[in-house]
Scaffold this active site. Structure first.
Site, PDB file in Angstrom:
ATOM      1  N   LYS A   1       0.834  -1.220   0.000  1.00  0.00           N
ATOM      2  CA  LYS A   1       0.000   0.000   0.000  1.00  0.00           C
ATOM      3  C   LYS A   1       0.863   1.262   0.000  1.00  0.00           C
ATOM      4  CE  LYS A   1      -2.319  -0.897   3.744  1.00  0.00           C
ATOM      5  NZ  LYS A   1      -1.688  -2.192   4.078  1.00  0.00           N
TER       6      LYS A   1
ATOM      7  N   ARG B   1      -9.860   0.162   9.044  1.00  0.00           N
ATOM      8  CA  ARG B   1      -9.499  -1.240   9.256  1.00  0.00           C
ATOM      9  C   ARG B   1     -10.628  -2.040   9.909  1.00  0.00           C
ATOM     10  NH1 ARG B   1      -3.131  -1.130  11.148  1.00  0.00           N
ATOM     11  NH2 ARG B   1      -2.264  -0.761   9.065  1.00  0.00           N
TER      12      ARG B   1
ATOM     13  N   ARG C   1      12.168  -6.899   3.973  1.00  0.00           N
ATOM     14  CA  ARG C   1      11.886  -5.466   3.970  1.00  0.00           C
ATOM     15  C   ARG C   1      12.707  -4.716   5.024  1.00  0.00           C
ATOM     16  NH1 ARG C   1       5.785  -3.189   4.061  1.00  0.00           N
ATOM     17  NH2 ARG C   1       5.745  -3.962   6.200  1.00  0.00           N
TER      18      ARG C   1
ATOM     19  N   ARG D   1      11.435  -2.512  11.185  1.00  0.00           N
ATOM     20  CA  ARG D   1      10.420  -1.985  12.084  1.00  0.00           C
ATOM     21  C   ARG D   1       9.998  -3.094  13.036  1.00  0.00           C
ATOM     22  NH1 ARG D   1       6.545   0.764   7.711  1.00  0.00           N
ATOM     23  NH2 ARG D   1       5.481  -1.217   8.047  1.00  0.00           N
TER      24      ARG D   1
ATOM     25  N   ARG E   1      -1.152  -9.892  12.578  1.00  0.00           N
ATOM     26  CA  ARG E   1      -1.863  -8.797  11.926  1.00  0.00           C
ATOM     27  C   ARG E   1      -2.659  -9.311  10.727  1.00  0.00           C
ATOM     28  NH1 ARG E   1       2.375  -4.622  10.231  1.00  0.00           N
ATOM     29  NH2 ARG E   1       0.557  -3.378   9.655  1.00  0.00           N
TER      30      ARG E   1
END
Length: 223
Positions: free
Chosen positions: A26, A100, A134, A167, A178
């Site tokens: 996103k 969400r 990532r 992160r 998640r």
């Protein structure tokens, strides 16, 4: 004539939401949309991380939720997003990472109605592999994916040369949690937006695959 003119004016505005599972791309897709169509990007995740890094009252409130892979309570995130949209004023905007939950979507539509919803449908195995590779430059939010979007110098941000890092909420075990939460709450949101006729779905594994489809859909909407 006045009513028609008013309707056309509202239809010309770009009030959009981009949806997708965690790590579905996103942020990268939003960056392309912002650059190509010149709209304001409002990322709920980026805003929350700024508050957490600055240790604000909001940051303290949401830290335990974010780091454990849970969603931030509706009333907290809705209040923050409303304030961010107010700051944008009459400019066109793209919401990233919000809503969400169905309640968030319904309240957003009553307060700041969106007229286009872009859903990035990326397979879960692709997402998990992406998370493992990532790295981010936290101060700017720039994201790099090893093997796809490599930094020019390994481990360094292309712009500042500062170190890249993982992160806390990018750890695979956190992302899996998640994803479970996302999948449980996503279908009602999609059904809601489908019901009011503003949902566009895009299927693919990478941003490069999805971008041409997204660009055509937005161009048709704006025309």
């Amino acid at each position: 004539m006045v009513a028609l003119s008013t309707w056309c004016s509202k239809a010309a505005a770009f009030r959009a939401v981009i949806l997708g599972a965690p790590a579905s791309g996103k942020g990268t897709m939003s960056a392309r949309i912002v650059e190509h169509f010149k709209v304001v990007h409002i990322s709920s995740g980026d805003k929350l991380r700024v508050h957490m890094n600055n240790n604000t009252e909001l940051g303290k409130t949401v830290a335990s939720y974010v780091l454990s892979g849970k969603f931030v309570p509706d009333d907290v995130i809705i209040s923050m997003i409303n304030k961010e949209i107010e700051l944008v004023g009459d400019k066109n905007w793209l919401l990233d990472g919000f809503p969400r939950t169905l309640q968030q979507a319904e309240k957003l539509q009553k307060t700041y109605p969106v007229n286009l919803v872009l859903y990035l449908d990326v397979p879960v195995p692709v997402i998990l592999n992406r998370v493992e590779n990532r790295w981010v430059h936290l101060p700017s939010g720039r994201v790099y994916n090893i093997g796809f979007n490599n930094p020019k110098v390994p481990g360094k941000d292309d712009v500042t040369g500062e170190p890249l890092c993982k992160r806390e909420d990018d750890k695979v075990e956190v992302v899996k949690k998640r994803l479970e939460n996302f999948l449980a709450q996503n279908d009602p949101i999609l059904e809601f937006y489908q019901g009011i006729g503003i949902l566009k779905r895009f299927h693919g594994n990478t941003t490069d695959e999805l971008w041409p489809q997204v660009k055509v859909a937005i161009s048709k909407f704006l025309s």
